[in-house]
Design a protein around this motif. Structure first.
Motif, PDB file in Angstrom:
ATOM      1  N   LEU A 140      14.126  -3.225  17.311  1.00 15.33           N
ATOM      2  CA  LEU A 140      13.175  -2.816  16.887  1.00 15.33           C
ATOM      3  C   LEU A 140      12.410  -3.501  15.833  1.00 15.33           C
ATOM      4  O   LEU A 140      11.312  -3.608  15.735  1.00 15.33           O
ATOM      5  CB  LEU A 140      13.012  -1.141  16.377  1.00 15.33           C
ATOM      6  N   ALA A 179       8.816  -5.226  16.424  1.00 19.07           N
ATOM      7  CA  ALA A 179       8.405  -4.271  17.307  1.00 19.07           C
ATOM      8  C   ALA A 179       7.006  -4.421  16.514  1.00 19.07           C
ATOM      9  O   ALA A 179       6.881  -3.267  15.493  1.00 19.07           O
ATOM     10  CB  ALA A 179       9.212  -3.096  17.692  1.00 19.07           C
ATOM     11  N   LEU A 196       6.944   2.370  18.497  1.00 17.76           N
ATOM     12  CA  LEU A 196       7.871   2.446  19.744  1.00 17.76           C
ATOM     13  C   LEU A 196       7.025   3.524  20.377  1.00 17.76           C
ATOM     14  O   LEU A 196       6.270   4.561  19.454  1.00 17.76           O
ATOM     15  CB  LEU A 196       8.930   2.922  18.877  1.00 17.76           C
ATOM     16  N   GLU A 210      15.075   6.060  14.193  1.00 20.99           N
ATOM     17  CA  GLU A 210      15.059   4.967  14.233  1.00 20.99           C
ATOM     18  C   GLU A 210      14.228   3.933  13.652  1.00 20.99           C
ATOM     19  O   GLU A 210      14.396   3.361  13.068  1.00 20.99           O
ATOM     20  CB  GLU A 210      15.840   4.735  14.762  1.00 20.99           C
ATOM     21  N   ALA A 211      13.400   4.015  14.759  1.00 22.06           N
ATOM     22  CA  ALA A 211      11.892   3.094  14.398  1.00 22.06           C
ATOM     23  C   ALA A 211      10.889   3.575  13.270  1.00 22.06           C
ATOM     24  O   ALA A 211      10.774   2.731  12.056  1.00 22.06           O
ATOM     25  CB  ALA A 211      11.076   4.185  15.196  1.00 22.06           C
ATOM     26  N   GLN A 212      11.455   5.182  12.352  1.00 20.51           N
ATOM     27  CA  GLN A 212      10.430   5.470  11.037  1.00 20.51           C
ATOM     28  C   GLN A 212      11.522   5.199   9.967  1.00 20.51           C
ATOM     29  O   GLN A 212      11.109   3.953   9.418  1.00 20.51           O
ATOM     30  CB  GLN A 212      10.606   6.925  11.192  1.00 20.51           C
ATOM     31  N   VAL A 227       8.618   1.198  11.432  1.00 23.01           N
ATOM     32  CA  VAL A 227       8.164   1.058  12.774  1.00 23.01           C
ATOM     33  C   VAL A 227       6.917   1.976  13.352  1.00 23.01           C
ATOM     34  O   VAL A 227       7.639   2.976  13.062  1.00 23.01           O
ATOM     35  CB  VAL A 227       9.078   0.621  14.205  1.00 23.01           C
ATOM     36  N   VAL A 243       5.153   4.959  15.507  1.00 22.70           N
ATOM     37  CA  VAL A 243       5.484   5.704  16.331  1.00 22.70           C
ATOM     38  C   VAL A 243       4.173   6.469  17.593  1.00 22.70           C
ATOM     39  O   VAL A 243       3.309   7.120  16.420  1.00 22.70           O
ATOM     40  CB  VAL A 243       6.527   6.533  16.013  1.00 22.70           C
TER      41      VAL A 243
END
Length: 72
Positions: A7, A10, A13, A28-30, A34, A36
């Protein structure tokens, strides 16, 4: 798999699943800041994504809405 490594860098997501039990990868992205974009069908999405605040929630079948969300 090292999610953070994948990520890293990125732009966003995008998870448009229509039957996702729980969107672990969204959390996990947050955690990595990242942005979303998720569909309404992602399990527990209302618990961790606030539309237009910390992510975007779209209809998985609304192609124009998805394109607009991704362009923002």
């Amino acid at each position: 798999m090292d999610v953070a490594k994948r990520l890293n860098g990125a732009l966003a997501l995008v998870l448009l699943s229509t039957e996702e039990q729980f969107g672990q990868v969204v959390l996990e992205a947050q955690a990595l800041s990242v942005p979303v974009i998720v569909s309404h069908a992602v399990g527990a999405v209302d618990c961790f994504v606030r539309n237009n605040t910390n992510g975007l929630i779209v209809d998985a079948y609304d192609l124009d809405g998805i394109a607009h969300a991704m362009a923002d």
